[in-house]
Design a protein around this motif. Structure first.
Motif, PDB file in Angstrom:
ATOM      1  N   ASP A 121      54.506  32.140  45.585  1.00 23.71           N
ATOM      2  CA  ASP A 121      53.804  32.135  44.314  1.00 23.71           C
ATOM      3  C   ASP A 121      52.375  31.630  44.477  1.00 23.71           C
ATOM      4  N   GLU A 122      52.167  30.638  45.354  1.00 27.12           N
ATOM      5  CA  GLU A 122      50.812  30.113  45.564  1.00 27.12           C
ATOM      6  C   GLU A 122      49.912  31.146  46.240  1.00 27.12           C
ATOM      7  N   VAL A 123      50.479  31.950  47.137  1.00 27.52           N
ATOM      8  CA  VAL A 123      49.691  33.028  47.747  1.00 27.52           C
ATOM      9  C   VAL A 123      49.255  34.028  46.680  1.00 27.52           C
ATOM     10  N   LEU A 124      50.172  34.364  45.764  1.00 25.08           N
ATOM     11  CA  LEU A 124      49.846  35.338  44.721  1.00 25.08           C
ATOM     12  C   LEU A 124      48.865  34.775  43.696  1.00 25.08           C
ATOM     13  N   ASP A 125      48.861  33.444  43.536  1.00 27.53           N
ATOM     14  CA  ASP A 125      47.943  32.835  42.563  1.00 27.53           C
ATOM     15  C   ASP A 125      46.486  33.081  42.914  1.00 27.53           C
ATOM     16  N   ASP A 126      46.189  33.348  44.188  1.00 31.31           N
ATOM     17  CA  ASP A 126      44.806  33.601  44.594  1.00 31.31           C
ATOM     18  C   ASP A 126      44.318  34.990  44.190  1.00 31.31           C
ATOM     19  N   VAL A 127      45.258  35.875  43.830  1.00 37.02           N
ATOM     20  CA  VAL A 127      44.876  37.264  43.572  1.00 37.02           C
ATOM     21  C   VAL A 127      44.243  37.417  42.193  1.00 37.02           C
ATOM     22  N   LEU A 128      44.804  36.735  41.177  1.00 38.89           N
ATOM     23  CA  LEU A 128      44.297  36.913  39.816  1.00 38.89           C
ATOM     24  C   LEU A 128      42.841  36.479  39.662  1.00 38.89           C
ATOM     25  N   PRO A 129      42.403  35.312  40.186  1.00 40.74           N
ATOM     26  CA  PRO A 129      40.968  34.995  40.116  1.00 40.74           C
ATOM     27  C   PRO A 129      40.097  36.039  40.811  1.00 40.74           C
ATOM     28  N   LEU A 130      40.614  36.617  41.896  1.00 38.12           N
ATOM     29  CA  LEU A 130      39.867  37.680  42.577  1.00 38.12           C
ATOM     30  C   LEU A 130      39.719  38.886  41.671  1.00 38.12           C
ATOM     31  N   LEU A 131      40.784  39.268  40.988  1.00 41.50           N
ATOM     32  CA  LEU A 131      40.714  40.403  40.063  1.00 41.50           C
ATOM     33  C   LEU A 131      39.782  40.105  38.892  1.00 41.50           C
ATOM     34  N   GLU A 132      39.764  38.857  38.428  1.00 36.32           N
ATOM     35  CA  GLU A 132      38.842  38.489  37.354  1.00 36.32           C
ATOM     36  C   GLU A 132      37.389  38.606  37.822  1.00 36.32           C
ATOM     37  N   THR A 133      37.126  38.222  39.070  1.00 38.03           N
ATOM     38  CA  THR A 133      35.771  38.375  39.616  1.00 38.03           C
ATOM     39  C   THR A 133      35.377  39.840  39.686  1.00 38.03           C
ATOM     40  N   LEU A 134      36.300  40.687  40.150  1.00 33.65           N
ATOM     41  CA  LEU A 134      36.018  42.124  40.210  1.00 33.65           C
ATOM     42  C   LEU A 134      35.818  42.697  38.811  1.00 33.65           C
ATOM     43  N   ALA A 135      36.578  42.194  37.823  1.00 34.77           N
ATOM     44  CA  ALA A 135      36.401  42.667  36.447  1.00 34.77           C
ATOM     45  C   ALA A 135      35.007  42.324  35.924  1.00 34.77           C
ATOM     46  N   ASP A 136      34.513  41.110  36.245  1.00 31.53           N
ATOM     47  CA  ASP A 136      33.150  40.733  35.840  1.00 31.53           C
ATOM     48  C   ASP A 136      32.115  41.651  36.500  1.00 31.53           C
ATOM     49  N   HIS A 137      32.320  41.969  37.779  1.00 28.44           N
ATOM     50  CA  HIS A 137      31.403  42.885  38.459  1.00 28.44           C
ATOM     51  C   HIS A 137      31.412  44.257  37.783  1.00 28.44           C
ATOM     52  N   LEU A 138      32.600  44.711  37.401  1.00 25.92           N
ATOM     53  CA  LEU A 138      32.691  46.030  36.751  1.00 25.92           C
ATOM     54  C   LEU A 138      32.018  46.024  35.384  1.00 25.92           C
ATOM     55  N   ASP A 139      32.135  44.909  34.645  1.00 28.56           N
ATOM     56  CA  ASP A 139      31.437  44.823  33.353  1.00 28.56           C
ATOM     57  C   ASP A 139      29.923  44.914  33.552  1.00 28.56           C
ATOM     58  N   ASP A 140      29.415  44.210  34.570  1.00 27.48           N
ATOM     59  CA  ASP A 140      27.975  44.283  34.859  1.00 27.48           C
ATOM     60  C   ASP A 140      27.562  45.700  35.255  1.00 27.48           C
ATOM     61  N   LEU A 141      28.411  46.359  36.058  1.00 34.48           N
ATOM     62  CA  LEU A 141      28.094  47.721  36.484  1.00 34.48           C
ATOM     63  C   LEU A 141      28.126  48.689  35.311  1.00 34.48           C
ATOM     64  N   GLU A 142      29.064  48.467  34.393  1.00 33.32           N
ATOM     65  CA  GLU A 142      29.146  49.369  33.233  1.00 33.32           C
ATOM     66  C   GLU A 142      27.902  49.248  32.362  1.00 33.32           C
ATOM     67  N   GLU A 143      27.406  48.026  32.190  1.00 30.67           N
ATOM     68  CA  GLU A 143      26.172  47.847  31.425  1.00 30.67           C
ATOM     69  C   GLU A 143      24.978  48.428  32.180  1.00 30.67           C
ATOM     70  N   ALA A 144      24.943  48.217  33.504  1.00 33.23           N
ATOM     71  CA  ALA A 144      23.840  48.754  34.301  1.00 33.23           C
ATOM     72  C   ALA A 144      23.859  50.273  34.306  1.00 33.23           C
ATOM     73  N   SER A 145      25.046  50.878  34.254  1.00 35.91           N
ATOM     74  CA  SER A 145      25.115  52.340  34.247  1.00 35.91           C
ATOM     75  C   SER A 145      24.527  52.927  32.972  1.00 35.91           C
ATOM     76  N   LEU A 146      24.469  52.134  31.895  1.00 35.69           N
ATOM     77  CA  LEU A 146      23.876  52.602  30.648  1.00 35.69           C
ATOM     78  C   LEU A 146      22.395  52.244  30.541  1.00 35.69           C
ATOM     79  N   ARG A 147      22.050  51.067  31.045  1.00 34.80           N
ATOM     80  CA  ARG A 147      20.659  50.617  30.922  1.00 34.80           C
ATOM     81  C   ARG A 147      19.784  51.075  32.092  1.00 34.80           C
TER      82      ARG A 147
END
Length: 383
Positions: free
Chosen positions: A194-220
């Motif tokens: 479970d502790e190994v898997l706990d590291d994955v969700l923060p990584l996915l949240e970081t990737l989600a933030d990057h995707l939000d920035d990219l989505e805004e950049a793709s429009l602007r």
């Protein structure tokens, strides 16, 4: 240096997984060298440590030699043995034999990279997966982790050593009012996974933030770099999915089998792990769809900007069409004296400036009309 193995484990081939995620420490292996040859500046040296669960308290033993580890095993006290680094194959083989790990499971633990897998052999249960985190260059770093459960022993094997193995779990075990007994080792096995898997969700949240920035950049500010970064994140998500997917299916099989090593509490914990894996898998799929959304937004933005350019060029052409017509009429070079259709304005004293004034006035009227209709508005701008 890797050896292909063709041993049978319950009718299955035990061998190095050819389609496994490549830990570079994952992307840091220059020239894509084979896994056992290079790990983040060189293969990590092997270090042994252990947590001994005495009835009175939990004791920590660091930098053990094989003889010292053997003495701990001979006492018959429940142990959590921790191997960090795969740099000494002879020492690793000696330790695994000492701990009575089945020979068929040795290559799965020690060879990298391995695909995420769950193996059961007799009274031995083993899970091999990957610890993930984001590197400084924005790429995902993968570190293989193997966890083995035996009746009186839990073993963890980490490809890349850390200052403290599983710090949260270690701290929690030391603070328990009573030391874990032999029957609690399956719970420790569950908590490790479970502790190994706990590291994955923060990584996915970081990737989600990057995707939000990219989505805004793709429009602007749409640029090819935005699309390249979106494709890179999509490839990273595909690697993460490759790690999560096998664990999702094999944990279900493990729970249904009801191994004797796992009591009811541990099975309930593995059901929670399975739910955790489902959440990670679904989150990964959602982010992959968001990558498609970034691509769609980029293409729509580029199309809108192209349409805006074509609109401006069309407006400019529309303004100059009547002016070109007027200039063409007066530039036909007919002799007004011999023509039956006389053009008296050609001989007028102020004919030339009057013609320019008419052309300028006509342009102003057109521009005013286009402006009132909103044709000069930039439809691609953010509001």
């Amino acid at each position: 240096m890797s050896v292909e193995l063709n041993r049978s484990l319950h009718g299955r081939q035990v061998r190095r997984s050819s389609d496994a995620v490549r830990p570079r420490r994952l992307s840091e292996r220059p020239g894509d060298l084979p896994g056992p040859l290079f790990v983040h500046g060189g293969i990590a040296p092997t270090v042994l440590s252990a947590l001994r669960f005495d009835p009175e308290a939990v004791s920590t033993h660091q930098h053990l030699t094989p003889d010292q580890l053997s003495a701990l095993v001979d006492k018959g006290v429940p142990l959590w043995v921790r191997i960090k680094g795969l740099g000494d194959p002879l020492l690793l083989a000696e330790v695994l034999r000492m701990l009575q790990i089945p020979d068929d499971l040795h290559p799965v633990l020690l060879e990298t990279p391995q695909r995420t897998r769950v193996d059961a052999l007799g009274e031995c249960l083993q899970v091999v997966t990957h610890r993930l985190h984001m590197g400084a260059n924005g790429r995902v770093i993968s570190e293989q982790v193997g966890v083995v459960l035996l009746p009186n022993l839990v073993l963890s094997v980490e490809e890349v050593p850390r200052p403290v193995s599983f710090p949260e779990l270690t701290q929690w075990l030391k603070q328990l009012p009573e030391s874990p007994a032999r029957g609690h080792l399956d719970d420790i096995f569950f908590f490790l996974l479970d502790e190994v898997l706990d590291d994955v969700l923060p990584l996915l949240e970081t990737l989600a933030d990057h995707l939000d920035d990219l989505e805004e950049a793709s429009l602007r500010r749409p640029s090819p770099r935005v699309l390249q970064r979106a494709y890179a994140i999509r490839a990273t998500l595909r690697r993460i999915r490759t790690i999560i997917w096998p664990l999702r299916s094999q944990l279900i099989v493990l729970i249904r089998q009801g191994k004797r090593l796992l009591d009811r509490e541990a099975l309930r914990g593995f059901r929670e792990v399975n739910t955790h894996v489902d959440v990670l898998f679904e989150t990964t799929e959602l982010l992959r769809h968001q990558c498609d959304g970034v691509t769609t937004s980029y293409m729509a933005s580029i199309s809108n900007r192209m349409n805006q350019v074509m609109k401006v060029l069309t407006i400019i052409s529309s303004i100059f069409v009547p002016l070109t017509f007027i200039a063409g009429v007066y530039g036909m070079n007919f002799n007004p004296e011999s023509s039956p259709w006389n053009m008296p304005e050609l001989d007028a004293r102020y004919g030339y400036p009057i013609c320019l004034a008419v052309m300028f006035g006509l342009s102003v009227v057109q521009i005013s009309w286009f402006w009132k209709r909103g044709w000069f508005q930039d439809w691609t701008g953010m509001r």
